[in-house]
Design a protein around this motif. Structure first.
Motif, PDB file in Angstrom:
ATOM      1  N   TRP A  37       1.120  -1.188   0.084  1.00  0.00           N
ATOM      2  CA  TRP A  37      -0.066   0.131  -0.346  1.00  0.00           C
ATOM      3  C   TRP A  37       0.594   1.361   0.396  1.00  0.00           C
ATOM      4  O   TRP A  37       2.060   1.527   0.728  1.00  0.00           O
ATOM      5  N   GLY A  38       0.630   2.427  -0.904  1.00  0.00           N
ATOM      6  CA  GLY A  38       1.464   3.760  -0.897  1.00  0.00           C
ATOM      7  C   GLY A  38       0.108   4.641  -0.307  1.00  0.00           C
ATOM      8  O   GLY A  38      -0.764   4.413  -0.367  1.00  0.00           O
ATOM      9  N   LEU A  39       1.073   5.652   0.210  1.00  0.00           N
ATOM     10  CA  LEU A  39       0.555   6.888   0.319  1.00  0.00           C
ATOM     11  C   LEU A  39       0.610   7.738  -0.999  1.00  0.00           C
ATOM     12  O   LEU A  39       1.949   7.568  -1.147  1.00  0.00           O
ATOM     13  N   GLY A  40      -0.181   8.757  -0.772  1.00  0.00           N
ATOM     14  CA  GLY A  40       0.063   9.462  -1.909  1.00  0.00           C
ATOM     15  C   GLY A  40      -0.989  10.378  -1.922  1.00  0.00           C
ATOM     16  O   GLY A  40      -1.626  11.571  -1.195  1.00  0.00           O
ATOM     17  N   CYS A  41       0.186  11.923  -2.568  1.00  0.00           N
ATOM     18  CA  CYS A  41      -0.580  13.410  -2.627  1.00  0.00           C
ATOM     19  C   CYS A  41      -0.663  13.579  -4.119  1.00  0.00           C
ATOM     20  O   CYS A  41       0.500  13.731  -4.608  1.00  0.00           O
ATOM     21  N   ASP A  42      -0.703  15.243  -4.379  1.00  0.00           N
ATOM     22  CA  ASP A  42      -0.132  16.368  -4.836  1.00  0.00           C
ATOM     23  C   ASP A  42       0.795  15.920  -5.045  1.00  0.00           C
ATOM     24  O   ASP A  42       1.377  17.141  -3.590  1.00  0.00           O
ATOM     25  N   TRP A  64       3.008  19.037  -5.930  1.00  0.00           N
ATOM     26  CA  TRP A  64       3.551  20.137  -6.049  1.00  0.00           C
ATOM     27  C   TRP A  64       2.821  20.953  -4.621  1.00  0.00           C
ATOM     28  O   TRP A  64       2.472  22.214  -4.759  1.00  0.00           O
ATOM     29  N   ASP A  65       1.654  20.122  -3.669  1.00  0.00           N
ATOM     30  CA  ASP A  65       1.427  21.167  -2.798  1.00  0.00           C
ATOM     31  C   ASP A  65       2.068  20.448  -1.961  1.00  0.00           C
ATOM     32  O   ASP A  65       2.287  19.334  -1.234  1.00  0.00           O
ATOM     33  N   GLN A  66       2.795  21.604  -1.334  1.00  0.00           N
ATOM     34  CA  GLN A  66       4.016  21.313  -0.348  1.00  0.00           C
ATOM     35  C   GLN A  66       3.051  20.764   1.156  1.00  0.00           C
ATOM     36  O   GLN A  66       3.395  19.955   1.851  1.00  0.00           O
ATOM     37  N   GLU A  67       2.595  21.379   1.574  1.00  0.00           N
ATOM     38  CA  GLU A  67       1.428  20.870   2.508  1.00  0.00           C
ATOM     39  C   GLU A  67       1.068  19.873   2.854  1.00  0.00           C
ATOM     40  O   GLU A  67       0.801  18.754   3.645  1.00  0.00           O
ATOM     41  N   ALA A  68       0.263  19.159   1.515  1.00  0.00           N
ATOM     42  CA  ALA A  68      -0.024  17.115   1.489  1.00  0.00           C
ATOM     43  C   ALA A  68       1.743  16.794   1.246  1.00  0.00           C
ATOM     44  O   ALA A  68       1.619  16.233   2.444  1.00  0.00           O
ATOM     45  N   VAL A  69       2.558  17.186   0.642  1.00  0.00           N
ATOM     46  CA  VAL A  69       4.044  16.022   1.307  1.00  0.00           C
ATOM     47  C   VAL A  69       4.629  16.242   3.036  1.00  0.00           C
ATOM     48  O   VAL A  69       4.386  15.347   2.971  1.00  0.00           O
ATOM     49  N   GLU A  70       4.513  17.522   3.194  1.00  0.00           N
ATOM     50  CA  GLU A  70       4.518  17.934   4.512  1.00  0.00           C
ATOM     51  C   GLU A  70       4.232  16.818   5.479  1.00  0.00           C
ATOM     52  O   GLU A  70       4.442  16.237   6.704  1.00  0.00           O
ATOM     53  N   ARG A  71       2.887  16.393   4.771  1.00  0.00           N
ATOM     54  CA  ARG A  71       1.940  15.320   6.133  1.00  0.00           C
ATOM     55  C   ARG A  71       2.312  14.605   5.671  1.00  0.00           C
ATOM     56  O   ARG A  71       2.322  13.555   6.900  1.00  0.00           O
ATOM     57  N   ILE A  72       2.391  13.725   4.233  1.00  0.00           N
ATOM     58  CA  ILE A  72       3.217  12.690   4.522  1.00  0.00           C
ATOM     59  C   ILE A  72       4.573  12.175   5.317  1.00  0.00           C
ATOM     60  O   ILE A  72       4.649  11.546   5.470  1.00  0.00           O
ATOM     61  N   LEU A  73       5.225  12.876   5.163  1.00  0.00           N
ATOM     62  CA  LEU A  73       6.284  13.128   5.898  1.00  0.00           C
ATOM     63  C   LEU A  73       6.429  12.613   7.762  1.00  0.00           C
ATOM     64  O   LEU A  73       6.658  11.784   8.211  1.00  0.00           O
ATOM     65  N   GLN A  88       7.403   9.369   9.507  1.00  0.00           N
ATOM     66  CA  GLN A  88       8.268  10.872  10.780  1.00  0.00           C
ATOM     67  C   GLN A  88       9.840  10.576   9.478  1.00  0.00           C
ATOM     68  O   GLN A  88      10.608   9.137   9.571  1.00  0.00           O
ATOM     69  N   ARG A  89       9.413  10.578   8.080  1.00  0.00           N
ATOM     70  CA  ARG A  89      10.347  10.473   7.304  1.00  0.00           C
ATOM     71  C   ARG A  89      11.004  11.842   7.017  1.00  0.00           C
ATOM     72  O   ARG A  89      10.005  12.672   6.629  1.00  0.00           O
ATOM     73  N   PRO A  90      12.774  12.085   6.831  1.00  0.00           N
ATOM     74  CA  PRO A  90      12.695  13.000   7.253  1.00  0.00           C
ATOM     75  C   PRO A  90      12.655  13.616   5.327  1.00  0.00           C
ATOM     76  O   PRO A  90      13.014  13.126   4.286  1.00  0.00           O
ATOM     77  N   VAL A  91      12.307  14.632   4.928  1.00  0.00           N
ATOM     78  CA  VAL A  91      12.771  15.584   3.358  1.00  0.00           C
ATOM     79  C   VAL A  91      14.097  15.651   2.980  1.00  0.00           C
ATOM     80  O   VAL A  91      13.532  15.034   1.719  1.00  0.00           O
ATOM     81  N   GLU A  92      14.980  15.086   3.333  1.00  0.00           N
ATOM     82  CA  GLU A  92      15.934  15.211   2.515  1.00  0.00           C
ATOM     83  C   GLU A  92      16.049  13.727   1.372  1.00  0.00           C
ATOM     84  O   GLU A  92      16.535  13.200   1.039  1.00  0.00           O
ATOM     85  N   LYS A  93      15.277  12.654   2.375  1.00  0.00           N
ATOM     86  CA  LYS A  93      15.590  10.819   1.341  1.00  0.00           C
ATOM     87  C   LYS A  93      14.682  11.534   0.397  1.00  0.00           C
ATOM     88  O   LYS A  93      15.030  10.574  -0.831  1.00  0.00           O
ATOM     89  N   GLY A  94      13.828  12.034   0.097  1.00  0.00           N
ATOM     90  CA  GLY A  94      13.142  12.196  -1.558  1.00  0.00           C
ATOM     91  C   GLY A  94      11.714  11.591  -1.171  1.00  0.00           C
ATOM     92  O   GLY A  94      12.100  10.435   0.042  1.00  0.00           O
ATOM     93  N   MET A  95      11.004  11.445  -2.654  1.00  0.00           N
ATOM     94  CA  MET A  95      10.382  10.655  -2.217  1.00  0.00           C
ATOM     95  C   MET A  95       9.973  10.368  -4.027  1.00  0.00           C
ATOM     96  O   MET A  95      10.702  10.555  -4.984  1.00  0.00           O
ATOM     97  N   ILE A  96       9.161   8.856  -4.532  1.00  0.00           N
ATOM     98  CA  ILE A  96       8.699   8.534  -5.283  1.00  0.00           C
ATOM     99  C   ILE A  96       7.782   9.348  -6.184  1.00  0.00           C
ATOM    100  O   ILE A  96       6.737   9.502  -5.447  1.00  0.00           O
ATOM    101  N   LEU A  97       7.709   9.762  -7.142  1.00  0.00           N
ATOM    102  CA  LEU A  97       6.363  10.288  -8.508  1.00  0.00           C
ATOM    103  C   LEU A  97       5.865   8.366  -8.937  1.00  0.00           C
ATOM    104  O   LEU A  97       6.830   8.200  -9.724  1.00  0.00           O
ATOM    105  N   VAL A  98       5.341   8.406  -9.098  1.00  0.00           N
ATOM    106  CA  VAL A  98       3.838   7.721  -9.467  1.00  0.00           C
ATOM    107  C   VAL A  98       3.903   7.970 -10.796  1.00  0.00           C
ATOM    108  O   VAL A  98       2.565   8.929 -10.577  1.00  0.00           O
TER     109      VAL A  98
END
Length: 190
Positions: free
Chosen positions: A33-38, A40-49, A53-63
Motif C-alpha cells: 500500500w502507498g501514501l500519495g498526494c499532489d 506540488w502541494d507542499q503542505e500535503a507532502v509535509e503531512r506524508i513526511l 516520520q521520514r526526513p524530507v532529505e530522503k526524497g520520495m517517488i513520483l508515480v
C-alpha cells in the motif's frame, strides 16, 4: 492481482477531489500500500513526511500512468537516457531521472538532483494518475522502521483517521517493492 475490479466513477471522483483539496490518500500498488498526494502541494507532502516520520532529505517517488505524464522530466535529457528510462516502463521499476531544470519541488526531490519516477502498470495507480492528470507522490504506507502495509487493516492500524481517503483495491502480484535503477550510471540501488 487479487481483485482486478476497476474503481467506480464515485471512488475516482472522491480520490481526485481529495488530492486536489490537499489531502493524503492511501492506495494499493504493485507490492504494498502507498501514501500519495499532489507533489506540488507542499503542505500535503509535509503531512506524508510527518505521518511516516521520514526526513524530507530522503526524497520520495513520483508515480505516473504514462510516459507522457513525466515527459517534462524526460524532454531535457539526451535521447539515450530517455530510452533507458522508457525501456523499464510501464512496470515495477523506479528510475532515478535527473531533474535537469529542477521542475520537481525540493520537498519531493529531497537532497537529490534526480527524482525517482515509476510509470505503473497497476490499474488503480493508473486510474488515479489519469483522474488527476498528473503523477502522484508514492511512498510506502508505514511509519519509518515498520513493515509496509500489505493489507488494508494495516493501513488503518498505522494511520487510522489521519488519512483523507483510502482508495479500495488489491495489491499487484509483486512481493518486493520496485527495483530502483539510476538511468545515468545503470546502477541498481534496490
Amino acid at each position: 492481482m487479487d481483485n482486478p475490479r476497476p474503481l467506480s466513477d464515485w471512488q475516482l471522483h472522491c480520490a481526485r477531489r481529495t488530492v486536489f483539496s490537499g489531502g493524503v490518500i492511501a492506495y494499493p500498488t504493485e507490492a504494498v500500500w502507498g501514501l500519495g498526494c499532489d507533489p506540488w502541494d507542499q503542505e500535503a507532502v509535509e503531512r506524508i513526511l510527518e505521518l511516516k516520520q521520514r526526513p524530507v532529505e530522503k526524497g520520495m517517488i513520483l508515480v505516473a500512468s504514462s510516459v507522457e505524464q513525466v515527459r517534462f522530466l524526460l524532454d531535457p535529457l539526451p535521447d539515450s537516457l530517455q530510452a533507458e528510462a522508457k525501456r523499464h516502463w510501464p512496470g515495477p521499476v523506479t528510475c532515478l531521472v535527473p531533474d535537469v531544470k529542477q521542475q520537481v519541488p525540493a520537498w519531493v526531490r529531497g537532497q537529490h538532483r534526480s527524482i525517482a519516477v515509476r510509470v505503473s502498470e497497476h490499474p488503480v495507480v493508473r486510474a488515479l494518475c489519469d483522474a488527476t492528470g498528473m503523477p502522484l507522490v508514492s511512498t510506502s504506507c508505514n511509519p519509518a522502521g515498520r513493515q509496509p502495509a500489505r493489507r488494508i487493516w494495516q493501513v488503518r492500524r498505522y494511520f487510522g483517521g489521519q488519512l483523507d481517503w483510502i482508495v479500495p483495491g488489491a495489491l499487484g502480484g509483486n512481493r518486493k517493492p520496485s527495483r530502483i535503477i539510476d538511468i545515468v550510471s545503470g546502477q541498481q540501488l534496490r
